[in-house]
Design an enzyme around this catalytic site. Structure first.
Site, PDB file in Angstrom:
ATOM      1  N   ASN A  92       0.408 -10.617   1.913  1.00  0.00           N
ATOM      2  CA  ASN A  92       1.806 -10.735   2.456  1.00  0.00           C
ATOM      3  C   ASN A  92       1.582 -11.266   3.786  1.00  0.00           C
ATOM      4  O   ASN A  92       2.729 -11.817   4.551  1.00  0.00           O
ATOM      5  CB  ASN A  92       2.610  -9.500   2.491  1.00  0.00           C
ATOM      6  CG  ASN A  92       3.666  -9.492   1.140  1.00  0.00           C
ATOM      7  OD1 ASN A  92       3.955 -10.437   0.629  1.00  0.00           O
ATOM      8  ND2 ASN A  92       3.602  -8.244   0.678  1.00  0.00           N
TER       9      ASN A  92
ATOM     10  N   ILE B 172       0.863  -1.315  -0.037  1.00  0.00           N
ATOM     11  CA  ILE B 172       0.074   0.002   0.258  1.00  0.00           C
ATOM     12  C   ILE B 172       0.827   1.226  -0.031  1.00  0.00           C
ATOM     13  O   ILE B 172       0.794   2.242  -0.776  1.00  0.00           O
ATOM     14  CB  ILE B 172      -1.099   0.038   1.141  1.00  0.00           C
ATOM     15  CG1 ILE B 172      -1.784  -1.142   1.079  1.00  0.00           C
ATOM     16  CG2 ILE B 172      -1.912   1.235   1.152  1.00  0.00           C
ATOM     17  CD1 ILE B 172      -2.895  -1.359  -0.099  1.00  0.00           C
TER      18      ILE B 172
ATOM     19  N   CYS C  71      -9.757  -2.580   2.936  1.00  0.00           N
ATOM     20  CA  CYS C  71     -10.244  -2.428   1.580  1.00  0.00           C
ATOM     21  C   CYS C  71     -11.483  -3.106   1.294  1.00  0.00           C
ATOM     22  O   CYS C  71     -12.214  -2.404   0.574  1.00  0.00           O
ATOM     23  CB  CYS C  71      -8.964  -3.285   0.575  1.00  0.00           C
ATOM     24  SG  CYS C  71      -8.870  -5.130   1.079  1.00  0.00           S
TER      25      CYS C  71
ATOM     26  N   ARG D  22      -3.824 -19.121   8.406  1.00  0.00           N
ATOM     27  CA  ARG D  22      -3.049 -18.226   7.286  1.00  0.00           C
ATOM     28  C   ARG D  22      -1.574 -18.996   6.991  1.00  0.00           C
ATOM     29  O   ARG D  22      -0.701 -18.458   6.341  1.00  0.00           O
ATOM     30  CB  ARG D  22      -3.106 -17.043   7.756  1.00  0.00           C
ATOM     31  CG  ARG D  22      -4.333 -16.224   7.550  1.00  0.00           C
ATOM     32  CD  ARG D  22      -4.087 -14.823   7.641  1.00  0.00           C
ATOM     33  NE  ARG D  22      -5.621 -14.069   7.867  1.00  0.00           N
ATOM     34  CZ  ARG D  22      -5.832 -12.960   7.789  1.00  0.00           C
ATOM     35  NH1 ARG D  22      -4.637 -11.896   7.485  1.00  0.00           N
ATOM     36  NH2 ARG D  22      -6.933 -12.416   7.805  1.00  0.00           N
TER      37      ARG D  22
END
Length: 481
Positions: free
Chosen positions: A320, A139, A289, A334
């Protein structure tokens, strides 16, 4: 002459017209801080082909293609006016002019439509406002690209520094290279050089100091000539007021977080609740987002139909935060390989709706699945409405919202029957309604909302920063309320 020859001649003529637009659009931007738009899409620094493609794309939302022969007279008319800083949508000007039956010339109509930005009505050009990026990841680098692109005449926002932890030999060269080339978003539009002796990256003439620090307390920004700056925290390391307050160091006036804020930190979705920011608020969040993707269309539906309850399921590109291969991760799933699996995970977007839309009392639930694509996600928003409607009515409403409402910079609209995720890489809208996938049955509606979770979100961040710094210039013709 054959039809093929006619088409090619027409193309060459339109190329010539688009080429003639470029210097006029450039001068308006550099000399007067005027951004020329076409249905909310900026035409500044665009190529001939990009201008033509933007005109053609108008058929997706307006129903018919715009021609540069229709819009050129409006650009020419703008160059003759005493304009102040503003954004002017020539697509909307052309559309409204066609429906106007007063017999005005293009020049007369344009002067009337943008009168609020001319003569004694125009606002003053702003002094440059310093911006600091804390963190320089996905970002951070996209926000940097946007800030550099929007530097324009040198007024408005000015990226002065980035703060990162030292990464060893050639750190600054590697960071400059990541700004220059991006595997998803392509090449940086311009030139980038590195001044290692001054620890600076020079991008399109903008000198950006690279400051190495492990903690906010280590930096005195005034030592770098930075004053009254907006600091954008892209790390997400601190998300509450206490943690983010560490950034309020000498030279920093406000802190903007690019992640959902916790506690009493305001979560702002530009276009929806940015007007609620108090002038003295020093710390705020741009939410996530996904929150930016679902809240604008949710508001559009609630305003028109009422919403009794809803559920959002996001099919989200990997980030990431996940592992490339199976490895330890503090979260339950994750740690499993992001490029090889669909991974069920949580999303805070549903709960964040209450902060952005406090008047919406409907319960909104949500969940998320991470999938093996590097960018662009889709939110499936299932709503129980306050009244029955039809698919055609809903699509007409959302198309109109995307064209004429105050949410037109947030909501886009596509009728492309073969649209897929990669088509929306680089979209500057926070949410794109897929008309073909929309389903409506009585008081139940299901919206499929694409969003570039990297670039579209970064655009929202910059809009919030523009608003809090006072460099968010008015748009003409004014959106319908």
């Amino acid at each position: 002459m054959t039809v093929k020859d006619d088409s090619f001649t027409d193309w060459k003529n339109r190329e010539e017209i688009a080429e003639s637009m470029i210097p006029m659009i450039g001068r308006l931007h550099r000399e007067r801080d005027v951004t020329v738009l076409l249905h909310s899409r900026s035409l500044v620094n665009k190529s001939v082909v990009s201008i033509l493609k933007t005109h053609r794309f108008a058929r997706q939302i307006a129903g018919e293609e715009l021609s540069v022969t229709d819009t050129l007279p409006f650009v020419q008319a703008l160059t003759t006016l005493d304009l102040g800083p503003s954004q002017i949508d020539i697509g909307r000007l052309a559309e409204i002019y066609q429906a106007d039956d007063r017999g005005l010339s293009v020049a007369e109509f344009t002067a009337e439509a943008v009168a609020g930005a001319t003569g004694g009505n125009k606002i003053d050009r702003r002094e440059p406002r310093d911006v600091v990026l804390y963190g320089f990841g996905r970002i951070g680098r996209l926000v940097a690209r946007l800030l550099i692109e929007k530097a324009g005449s040198g007024n408005g926002l000015r990226l002065r520094a980035i703060v990162v932890r030292g990464g060893g030999d050639q750190d600054i060269i590697k960071r400059a290279s990541l700004l220059r080339r991006d595997s998803i978003h392509g090449q940086f539009q311009g030139t980038i050089t590195v001044d290692e002796a001054e620890s600076a990256i020079i991008a399109n003439g903008n000198t950006i100091k690279v400051i190495y620090a492990n903690d906010p307390s280590e930096v005195d920004y005034t030592a770098y000539g930075i004053d009254n700056a907006i600091l954008i925290d892209n790390t997400g390391k601190w998300r509450d007021r206490e943690g983010l307050s560490q950034h309020l160091r000498p030279g920093i006036d406000k802190v903007v977080l690019t992640a959902p804020g916790k506690g009493d930190v305001p979560n702002i979705v530009h276009g929806v609740n940015h007007d609620t920011i108090k002038p003295d608020e020093q710390i705020l969040s741009c939410a996530s987002c996904t929150t930016n993707a679902i809240v604008p269309p949710l508001k559009a539906m609630a305003d028109e139909y009422g919403v009794l309850r809803g559920h959002v399921e996001t099919v989200h590109s990997f980030t990431n935060d996940q592992n490339l291969l199976d490895n330890y991760h503090k979260a339950d799933r994750r740690g499993r390989s992001a490029p090889l699996n669909m991974v069920i995970t949580e999303t805070g977007a549903a709960s964040a709706v209450a902060k952005a839309l406090p008047d919406l009392k409907a319960p909104i639930t949500g969940s998320s699945i991470r999938v093996p694509v590097p960018d662009v996600s889709i939110a499936i928003l299932s709503l129980r409405l306050g009244r029955e409607t039809t698919r055609e009515e809903v699509l007409d409403h959302l198309r109109d919202v995307s064209l004429t409402s105050p949410l037109k910079r947030q909501i886009d609209f596509t009728t492309a029957p073969d649209a897929v995720s990669s088509d929306f890489i680089g979209s500057r809208h926070s949410s794109i309604v897929d008309a073909g996938a929309t389903k409506v049955d009585g008081d139940n509606a299901i919206l499929y909302l694409w969003y570039d979770n990297e670039f579209g979100y970064s655009c929202q961040v910059v809009r919030v920063v523009q608003h809090v710094t006072g460099v968010e210039y008015p748009t003409y013709p004014a959106p319908a309320v």
